[in-house]
Design a protein around this motif. Sequence first.
Motif: not given
Length: 592
Positions: A139, A470-471, A474, A478, A489, A508-510
């Motif tokens: 990502l 950022y990671r 996410n 998840r 976001t 888009n997991s978020v």
Amino acid sequence: MSDLNLFRYYQRLAPLGIGSEIKTTLQEVSDLLFTSPRHARSLLSQIQDQGWLSWQPKAGRNQRSLLLLNVDSTALKESLALERIKSGKYEKALTILDEDELAFGRLLKSTSGASVQEGRLNIQLTYKRVFERIVPHQLQRSSERFLLRQIYCCLVSSDSHGVIKPELAHHWRYNAENYEWTFYLRPGLTFHNGMAIDADTVVSLFAKLSSLDYYQKELSHVANISAPTPLKVVFTLNQPDLGFAGLISGVKYGIQPVSQVNGSHHNLVVGSGPFTVLEHSEHRLKLQAFDGYYSCRVLTDFVTIWIVDDEKMENPSLAAKPHQKQLERTNDELSRSMCGHFMSAEDEQGSVEPQTQHTRIEDGCLFALFNHHAKHSLSDAQRRYIAELIQPKCLIEVMHEQKIVFGSIPAYNLLPTWQPVLRPFGKEIKLPKIVTIAGYNYTALLRCARAIAHCLERVGCKVEIVMYSYRELNDKARNGTLEETMVVTNINLDDNRHASAFYNFYSNSVLHHTLGAENAAWLNSRLEALRGDTPLKDYLDALDPVSATLVSEYWIAPMFHHTQTLRFQGVLEDVALTNWGWPDIRAVWSAD
């Protein structure tokens, strides 16, 4: 004698003072220079030839001569370092500056642009943070996505109109009866390390990618991948997908050796695109044109991107602060998206001459999500009321009050080209005593979160803001641990706009986490249906009503579309601004 050695001697005279005549003797000067009078006389003559001082000797014993130092030693030091930087002698420039990285960074910014050195075209840029390892299977944020496009090629690309273009594959076809996509590779393809790229290479890579969480949802309908011949790759799907070629035109599907996916963590990655990676450190990223690139060899020979921390240059006391959860930093401490002659997203320095800049509205949006999985989630009525409190005009008022310059326009849908969604807002209603807001460490999002907090605090809410990496944001989405009331976001489309828009919704997991299970299932079903019967070129039109529903149901509150600016200052000619806010470095050229 070199100007650098002369400068070392000049520094010994600097304590005498700059700009005022000094009466002294040759012996006194030689003592300061730690040399003989004869050598001192020679040095004074050479330094005077440089224009750094004026020496008027007087004849006769004990006669005092006149010495005038013309240049401040610090300014002279930077001038000498600047000459080295312009000629590409970066290490020597840093040595001249006594390893002062802040001064070095300021000079790098002042010399950003294109230059010809020893007959080769070099581009020098500066950037505010260290780049992550640049590999497609992780990502990545926007700037790394731009760099993925420079280092890797896909089988095909898709343009801004959703039209598929050849890359490593020169031809392709879709069999609607068997749900088969076939791609025909160019002969003689190689990776940057000389290893061949053939059909088996592609099959092995996609087989590996299919096993990774990052790809499983997007590739779940791929039933089989085969290589009937060395230059033919066949993807067999278990359901229709008219836009599959658009999917694999995305930067995460850049062709790389499968061994690179299997666990190597070296920053000197191997790609298949127009530039190879020569160096990737915490100080700089250096790229070189790849002569074996399948298409026309790019015009630029070298690209060097230096890491320059604007915060530390402007506020040296900020050195070594942790990057996570920095909630006490002032707006002045927040750095811009890019430095030097190239800037993206925001311009905090006011306007410049119109002929020196290109400006565009980004294909994207800054928005707030109402989290259905929040520890204390909001009711429908509360979401409606908050949506009224934080509508763009209210956030703009707050930012104006706080004198925040923000290059943007109000957003009323997720893309500026989509129809504005006009929705009735809710009546005033009691809100939770505490509202939490999550986001990732991006300047614009933190500003928006603070503006939202200000609006909610006016009606009696206590607001807590947490900015993750950022990671981390996410990952929390998840694994189901993202529990803040709201999430700020953004989305920003890549160059394959149609497919990028689709997968910003689909993967888009978020977004899917905050929607809740029922709403996420509805979104998935709409997108699956769209993918099965809609050609790629029609994706954007088909997604408009989907986005409108997310907004009108008060699941998403659009805030702003960024204004992106690329500055030239007379350095580059005819260079476009890409969707990522970076200049199109492939097209930079020089007539010299």
